[in-house]
Design a protein around this motif. Structure first.
Motif, PDB file in Angstrom:
ATOM      1  N   ALA A 138       0.824  -1.208   0.000  1.00 55.89           N
ATOM      2  CA  ALA A 138       0.000   0.000   0.000  1.00 55.89           C
ATOM      3  C   ALA A 138       0.857   1.256   0.000  1.00 55.89           C
ATOM      4  O   ALA A 138       0.547   2.235  -0.713  1.00 55.89           O
ATOM      5  N   GLU A 139       1.950   1.246   0.763  1.00 51.51           N
ATOM      6  CA  GLU A 139       2.826   2.411   0.829  1.00 51.51           C
ATOM      7  C   GLU A 139       3.558   2.639  -0.490  1.00 51.51           C
ATOM      8  O   GLU A 139       3.719   3.776  -0.939  1.00 51.51           O
ATOM      9  N   GLY A 149      -3.925  -1.369  -4.994  1.00 46.20           N
ATOM     10  CA  GLY A 149      -4.165  -0.643  -3.755  1.00 46.20           C
ATOM     11  C   GLY A 149      -5.550  -0.920  -3.194  1.00 46.20           C
ATOM     12  O   GLY A 149      -5.728  -1.057  -1.973  1.00 46.20           O
ATOM     13  N   ALA A 154      -3.706   1.018  -9.334  1.00 42.66           N
ATOM     14  CA  ALA A 154      -4.663   1.446  -8.318  1.00 42.66           C
ATOM     15  C   ALA A 154      -5.482   0.257  -7.817  1.00 42.66           C
ATOM     16  O   ALA A 154      -5.812   0.175  -6.622  1.00 42.66           O
ATOM     17  N   THR A 185     -11.955   2.901   1.968  1.00 44.32           N
ATOM     18  CA  THR A 185     -10.793   3.202   1.121  1.00 44.32           C
ATOM     19  C   THR A 185     -10.834   2.396  -0.162  1.00 44.32           C
ATOM     20  O   THR A 185     -10.573   2.926  -1.252  1.00 44.32           O
ATOM     21  N   ILE A 201       2.551   1.786  -3.497  1.00 42.10           N
ATOM     22  CA  ILE A 201       1.591   2.292  -4.475  1.00 42.10           C
ATOM     23  C   ILE A 201       1.223   3.743  -4.185  1.00 42.10           C
ATOM     24  O   ILE A 201       1.189   4.588  -5.090  1.00 42.10           O
ATOM     25  N   LYS A 202       0.966   4.050  -2.924  1.00 45.63           N
ATOM     26  CA  LYS A 202       0.592   5.416  -2.542  1.00 45.63           C
ATOM     27  C   LYS A 202       1.697   6.415  -2.872  1.00 45.63           C
ATOM     28  O   LYS A 202       1.428   7.542  -3.311  1.00 45.63           O
ATOM     29  N   ASP A 203       2.942   5.999  -2.688  1.00 41.95           N
ATOM     30  CA  ASP A 203       4.079   6.883  -2.951  1.00 41.95           C
ATOM     31  C   ASP A 203       4.339   7.046  -4.446  1.00 41.95           C
ATOM     32  O   ASP A 203       4.695   8.129  -4.911  1.00 41.95           O
ATOM     33  N   PRO A 219       1.010   8.691  -7.817  1.00 45.09           N
ATOM     34  CA  PRO A 219       0.757  10.085  -8.230  1.00 45.09           C
ATOM     35  C   PRO A 219       1.708  10.601  -9.307  1.00 45.09           C
ATOM     36  O   PRO A 219       1.368  11.552 -10.022  1.00 45.09           O
ATOM     37  N   ILE A 246     -10.953   4.072  -3.912  1.00 48.00           N
ATOM     38  CA  ILE A 246      -9.963   3.848  -4.968  1.00 48.00           C
ATOM     39  C   ILE A 246     -10.644   3.320  -6.220  1.00 48.00           C
ATOM     40  O   ILE A 246     -10.366   3.766  -7.347  1.00 48.00           O
TER      41      ILE A 246
END
Length: 440
Positions: free
Chosen positions: A217-218, A241, A238, A253, A220-222, A225, A257
């Motif tokens: 998750a981290e 995630g 996505a 969440t 992908i989140k990082d 974008p 997404i």
């Protein structure tokens, strides 16, 4: 001085500009990064007779599911390479022509033969690799092992820090069960070339297989974008995630997404990704005991109705059957299952009987016939690998079997399957299911 590609293979163009655009375009193509089409078009403009530039452009059209354009471009490449190409380039174009024109078994055989002679010709070496590669969609039960063997056979040809090869070698090992090596290799690939969606995709998969959901998750989140929403795999990354959030029970969440980045109305992915991602997410959500918001199944089924109407592509067949079962379209489901059974009898479906069996199992599950679903899935579960895709994508079949066993009162069988899964891959959802079974 002759023009060369990134691996010093000769290119049949006298234009330095064409060669430079080609090298850049191939790197963008193989990292699925925006700009590949433009770079390859620039190579063609600099030298209209440069066969490999046309071939690479055809390959990218194919990746984007632009079939008509891909066939036109590869036809041009075939004509040009016969006039001014080397032996390697003629073989290169021939392999791509076979793949683009739907002759997958011949393309696989030709790609493997080509790779044995020119292993550093990475567009061709890459064709059998990956979740949607020629090996994955070959119908083979051991395609995960075959990818490992292919990579290891040619590993000594590549520089130690080759971002492209590190990624596909890592993917192969991670999908084949060696998540430690898979993670090491894919992480190094991503460090070397951050603008590489295939590397972060491989990282997401290997972390999923390792049960490292929070880390996935981290990552992908990082990373996500910085990847333009027009990118081919933006929606699919996505989706990973959303799956992580769904696994840990964070429904808000996960749905957020899905609605913002995965659903057919917002995704810019190719049809096979959009259909498989939307269908499998919604099916998982429902199987895990959550109500699917009104309209989501209908939207996914409406989008899918434009594609894959002809049975015979097992990975697509499975997800199309999922949508038909979930929306109660029993006529479409039975027609697909019957057509696939006929193909099996006639020897025209390499993945075999597992494909129509999945159609029948999905209908039984959707109808609440959990005993029937489990009885269909148990004998074929070991053959699901033959439909292709990744372990994470195919795990939904095992989820369906598990839920069917639990709802059918087959607690011992469900417990044994959960124990086996947890030994392979720690999962918060599986732990909750096991605790529930223990509590009676």
């Amino acid at each position: 001085m002759a023009c060369l590609d990134r691996y010093s293979l000769p290119l049949s163009t006298s234009s330095d500009a064409a060669a430079e655009h080609y090298r850049g375009g191939v790197d963008l193509l193989l990292s699925l990064w925006p700009g590949a089409a433009e770079a390859l078009e620039d190579a063609i403009a600099a030298d209209p007779d440069f066969a490999l530039a046309h071939a690479a452009r055809a390959r990218f059209h194919a990746v984007r599911a632009e079939v008509t354009q891909a066939k036109a471009k590869i036809a041009t490449a075939v004509e040009l390479v016969e006039r001014n190409g080397t032996e390697r380039e003629r073989s290169h174009v021939n392999v791509l022509s076979l793949a683009i024109n739907g002759q997958a078994p011949k393309a696989l055989a030709a790609a493997l033969q080509h790779a044995d002679r020119w292993p550093l010709d990475i567009i061709i070496l890459g064709l059998p690799l990956g979740a949607f590669g020629l090996l994955a969609f070959s119908g083979m039960a051991d395609h995960d092992q075959a990818r490992v063997e292919l990579c290891e056979r040619h590993a000594h040809h590549f520089p130690e820090n080759d971002w492209w090869f590190l990624n596909y070698r890592g993917w192969a090992h991670g999908e084949n069960g060696d998540v430690v090596l898979g993670r090491t290799l894919t992480q190094r690939s991503l460090e070397l070339r951050r603008n590489n969606v295939n590397a972060v995709h491989a990282m997401a998969h290997v972390l999923y297989e390792a049960g490292a959901n929070d880390e996935a998750a981290e990552v992908i989140k990082d990373w996500l974008p910085g990847y333009d929403r027009s990118g081919t795999l933006h929606g699919h990354i996505a989706w990973h995630g959303a799956l992580v959030a769904l696994e840990r029970g964070d429904l808000e969440t996960a749905l957020g997404i899905y609605a913002e980045e995965v659903a057919p109305s917002v995704s810019s992915g190719v049809p096979i990704n959009v259909i498989s991602d939307s269908a499998s997410f919604l099916w998982r959500m429902q199987a895990y005991g959550h109500a699917v918001p009104a309209g989501l199944w209908g939207e996914a089924a409406g989008y899918a109705s434009q594609y894959f109407q002809q049975p015979g592509f097992p990975f697509a067949d499975f997800h199309m059957a999922m949508l038909a079962a979930a929306t109660g379209d029993q006529v479409a489901l039975e027609q697909r299952a019957n057509a696939l059974s006929t193909m099996v009898r006639e020897g025209n479906l390499r993945a075999g009987e597992v494909v129509p069996a999945l159609c029948h199992a999905l209908r039984a599950f959707a109808d609440g016939q959990y005993v029937a679903c489990a009885r269909i899935l148990e004998p074929v579960a070991h053959d699901v690998v033959r439909i292709g895709g990744s372990g994470a994508q195919r795990e939904i079949v095992q989820d369906t079997l598990l839920v069917s066993l639990m709802r059918a009162g087959e607690a011992e069988k469900a417990r044994a399957l959960l124990d086996k899964r947890l030994h392979r891959r720690p999962s918060p959802r599986d732990s909750l299911w096991l605790a529930g079974l223990a509590a009676g």
